[in-house]
Scaffold this active site. Structure first.
Site, PDB file in Angstrom:
ATOM      1  N   ASN A   1       0.835  -1.191   0.000  1.00  0.00           N
ATOM      2  CA  ASN A   1       0.000   0.000   0.000  1.00  0.00           C
ATOM      3  C   ASN A   1       0.874   1.247   0.000  1.00  0.00           C
ATOM      4  O   ASN A   1       1.960   1.266   0.583  1.00  0.00           O
ATOM      5  CB  ASN A   1      -1.004  -0.004   1.162  1.00  0.00           C
ATOM      6  CG  ASN A   1      -0.373  -0.069   2.536  1.00  0.00           C
ATOM      7  OD1 ASN A   1       0.600  -0.785   2.769  1.00  0.00           O
ATOM      8  ND2 ASN A   1      -0.953   0.652   3.486  1.00  0.00           N
TER       9      ASN A   1
ATOM     10  N   GLU B   1      -2.892  -4.626  -3.268  1.00  0.00           N
ATOM     11  CA  GLU B   1      -3.362  -5.539  -4.306  1.00  0.00           C
ATOM     12  C   GLU B   1      -3.320  -4.877  -5.675  1.00  0.00           C
ATOM     13  O   GLU B   1      -2.854  -5.447  -6.657  1.00  0.00           O
ATOM     14  CB  GLU B   1      -4.800  -6.010  -4.014  1.00  0.00           C
ATOM     15  CG  GLU B   1      -4.949  -6.776  -2.724  1.00  0.00           C
ATOM     16  CD  GLU B   1      -5.317  -5.890  -1.537  1.00  0.00           C
ATOM     17  OE1 GLU B   1      -4.717  -4.796  -1.368  1.00  0.00           O
ATOM     18  OE2 GLU B   1      -6.196  -6.290  -0.761  1.00  0.00           O
TER      19      GLU B   1
END
Length: 160
Positions: free
Chosen positions: A56, A69
């Site tokens: 992140n 992701e």
């Protein structure tokens, strides 16, 4: 929850999933999480054996940051175009902690994951830790987003 596999501990996962979780965990130090202090790492296992990691990346101007992701998926698209994803693992921990903490993919990431499944014409497993501290292996991104919005939804809208 049909076709979902639950493992009570990390060590109870199959060897391939455990290895992928460890890759996601090794990526955690590159997370940029000065605001939430919640580091997230993701790792993709491709059919050719390559592993692509992401973390992140927060930004003071929310929501300009990016989830782990999506960082991994977009890196895949730019660095390994056309390669097929076999499995995705996501892990998290508090910046000051040493233990992994439960984290599941957000809705935005689930939608992007679904798009990648549709692009490749094949589902991929998703491994993550639940709030109950169990590990879950979902059979596909679509299984995490059962009433999904897809390109076929857009095509149907054009016809009507």
């Amino acid at each position: 929850m049909k076709d979902f596999v639950l493992a009570p501990t990390l060590q109870a996962l199959d060897a391939e999933s455990l290895d992928l979780v460890r890759h996601a965990e090794r990526a955690l130090p590159t997370a940029h999480a000065p605001y939430s202090e919640f580091q997230v790492g993701a790792a993709l296992l491709l059919d050719n054996g390559v592993i692509v990691a992401g973390t992140n990346q927060e930004n003071a101007a929310y929501p300009s940051g990016m989830c782990a992701e999506r960082v991994a998926l977009f890196a895949l698209a730019s660095q390994y175009p056309g390669q097929v994803i076999r499995k995705l693992a996501v892990v998290a921990r508090h910046q000051t902690g040493t233990e992994l903490t439960p984290a599941t993919c957000c809705g935005g990431c689930r939608q992007v994951m679904l798009e990648f499944e549709h692009r490749q014409g094949k589902p991929f497993e998703v491994v993550m830790q639940t709030e109950e501290r169990q590990w879950v292996k979902a059979p596909s991104a679509q299984s995490l987003l059962p009433f999904c919005f897809t390109s076929s939804t857009l095509r149907a809208a054009k016809i009507n």
